[in-house]
Design a protein around this motif. Structure first.
Motif, PDB file in Angstrom:
ATOM      1  N   ASN A   1       2.102  -4.570  -0.571  1.00 15.46           N
ATOM      2  CA  ASN A   1       1.481  -5.423  -1.629  1.00 15.46           C
ATOM      3  C   ASN A   1       2.491  -6.005  -2.583  1.00 15.46           C
ATOM      4  OD1 ASN A   1      -0.146  -6.103  -3.569  1.00 15.46           O
ATOM      5  ND2 ASN A   1      -1.361  -4.308  -3.906  1.00 15.46           N
ATOM      6  N   ILE A   2       2.439  -7.529  -2.424  1.00 17.75           N
ATOM      7  CA  ILE A   2       3.413  -8.073  -3.504  1.00 17.75           C
ATOM      8  C   ILE A   2       2.989  -8.326  -4.615  1.00 17.75           C
ATOM      9  CG2 ILE A   2       4.643  -9.231  -1.283  1.00 17.75           C
ATOM     10  CD1 ILE A   2       2.738 -11.834  -2.183  1.00 17.75           C
ATOM     11  N   GLU A   3       1.883  -7.933  -5.074  1.00 21.16           N
ATOM     12  CA  GLU A   3       1.122  -7.693  -6.210  1.00 21.16           C
ATOM     13  C   GLU A   3       1.468  -6.540  -7.056  1.00 21.16           C
ATOM     14  OE1 GLU A   3      -1.950 -10.017  -7.165  1.00 21.16           O
ATOM     15  OE2 GLU A   3      -1.553 -11.633  -5.666  1.00 21.16           O
ATOM     16  N   ASP A   4       1.761  -5.442  -6.495  1.00 22.98           N
ATOM     17  CA  ASP A   4       2.233  -4.228  -6.909  1.00 22.98           C
ATOM     18  C   ASP A   4       3.742  -4.195  -7.466  1.00 22.98           C
ATOM     19  OD1 ASP A   4       2.378  -1.384  -7.600  1.00 22.98           O
ATOM     20  OD2 ASP A   4       1.855  -0.776  -5.476  1.00 22.98           O
ATOM     21  N   PRO A   5       4.064  -3.748  -8.711  1.00 26.14           N
ATOM     22  CA  PRO A   5       5.271  -3.578  -9.029  1.00 26.14           C
ATOM     23  C   PRO A   5       6.201  -2.657  -8.261  1.00 26.14           C
ATOM     24  CG  PRO A   5       3.779  -3.422 -10.771  1.00 26.14           C
ATOM     25  CD  PRO A   5       2.924  -3.545  -9.693  1.00 26.14           C
ATOM     26  N   MET A   6       5.367  -1.664  -7.445  1.00 26.64           N
ATOM     27  CA  MET A   6       6.109  -0.597  -6.802  1.00 26.64           C
ATOM     28  C   MET A   6       5.983  -1.069  -5.362  1.00 26.64           C
ATOM     29  SD  MET A   6       6.746   1.578  -8.941  1.00 26.64           S
ATOM     30  CE  MET A   6       7.613   2.873  -8.046  1.00 26.64           C
ATOM     31  N   PHE A   7       5.641  -2.479  -5.082  1.00 26.34           N
ATOM     32  CA  PHE A   7       5.664  -2.864  -3.683  1.00 26.34           C
ATOM     33  C   PHE A   7       5.174  -1.866  -2.604  1.00 26.34           C
ATOM     34  CE2 PHE A   7       8.395  -4.997  -0.234  1.00 26.34           C
ATOM     35  CZ  PHE A   7       7.623  -6.166  -0.314  1.00 26.34           C
ATOM     36  N   SER A   8       4.008  -1.195  -2.756  1.00 28.89           N
ATOM     37  CA  SER A   8       3.163  -0.245  -2.008  1.00 28.89           C
ATOM     38  C   SER A   8       3.094  -0.875  -0.542  1.00 28.89           C
ATOM     39  CB  SER A   8       2.006   0.344  -2.731  1.00 28.89           C
ATOM     40  OG  SER A   8       1.143  -1.021  -2.829  1.00 28.89           O
ATOM     41  N   ALA A   9       3.161  -0.066   0.234  1.00 25.34           N
ATOM     42  CA  ALA A   9       2.845  -0.440   1.516  1.00 25.34           C
ATOM     43  C   ALA A   9       1.173   0.000   1.932  1.00 25.34           C
ATOM     44  CB  ALA A   9       3.783   0.579   2.537  1.00 25.34           C
ATOM     45  N   GLY A  10       0.796  -0.733   3.102  1.00 27.88           N
ATOM     46  CA  GLY A  10      -0.391  -0.422   3.659  1.00 27.88           C
ATOM     47  C   GLY A  10      -0.527  -0.997   5.045  1.00 27.88           C
ATOM     48  N   GLU A  11      -1.632  -0.471   5.798  1.00 28.06           N
ATOM     49  CA  GLU A  11      -1.613  -0.597   6.997  1.00 28.06           C
ATOM     50  C   GLU A  11      -3.179  -1.283   7.626  1.00 28.06           C
ATOM     51  OE1 GLU A  11      -0.794   2.927   8.829  1.00 28.06           O
ATOM     52  OE2 GLU A  11       1.509   2.942   8.460  1.00 28.06           O
ATOM     53  N   ALA A  12      -3.359  -1.934   8.436  1.00 30.75           N
ATOM     54  CA  ALA A  12      -4.566  -2.319   8.778  1.00 30.75           C
ATOM     55  C   ALA A  12      -4.493  -2.810  10.250  1.00 30.75           C
ATOM     56  CB  ALA A  12      -4.985  -3.733   7.933  1.00 30.75           C
TER      57      ALA A  12
END
Length: 140
Positions: free
Chosen positions: A99-110
């Motif tokens: 997530n490029i909008e998250d300051p922590m650059f959180s990961a996700g999957e789909a």
């Protein structure tokens, strides 16, 4: 503790797949090893050599489908490949993202779903959350 040991053994087996087994020129051997790692493969699908697979536990491949040489299959978020699907060589199926909008650059999957009779042409990239429709052609 047991969960960590099982997880470590799985990671070692996955490493063996991606460095040794995926180069063996016998499709039956490659498919057998992937099934041991949890992949759901039809009896007549083909996984060509040098195909790198991340988390085969979340991979399902239908009848008469094939995955080409040097293809990266990142199944962390789940990949379902229908029947009579051709995925050519040098493709990338990537189910993880940041997530490029998250300051922590959180990961996700789909998940990725590729429906029956689709053709993913050489060098194409399919990203997480995409469904390729029945009979569709994807080009780079």
């Amino acid at each position: 503790m047991l969960h960590k040991i099982i997880s470590r053994i799985y990671q070692i087996c996955l490493f063996i797949w991606n460095t040794i087994i995926n180069k063996i020129p016998i499709n039956v051997v490659r498919k057998f090893f992937l099934k041991l790692l949890g992949a759901k493969l039809s009896s007549n699908c083909v996984i060509f050599r040098r195909c790198e697979i991340i988390k085969p536990l979340n991979l399902k491949v239908g009848k008469s489908s094939s995955i080409g040489w040097f293809t990266l299959v990142d199944a962390r978020g789940g990949i379902i490949i229908g029947e009579n699907v051709t995925i050519a060589s040098y493709c990338k199926l990537i189910t993880a993202k940041h997530n490029i909008e998250d300051p922590m650059f959180s990961a996700g999957e789909a998940p990725i779903v590729i429906e029956d009779y689709a053709w993913v042409c050489t060098g194409s990239t399919i990203l997480c959350g995409v469904t390729v429709g029945r009979g569709a052609v994807v080009m780079a």
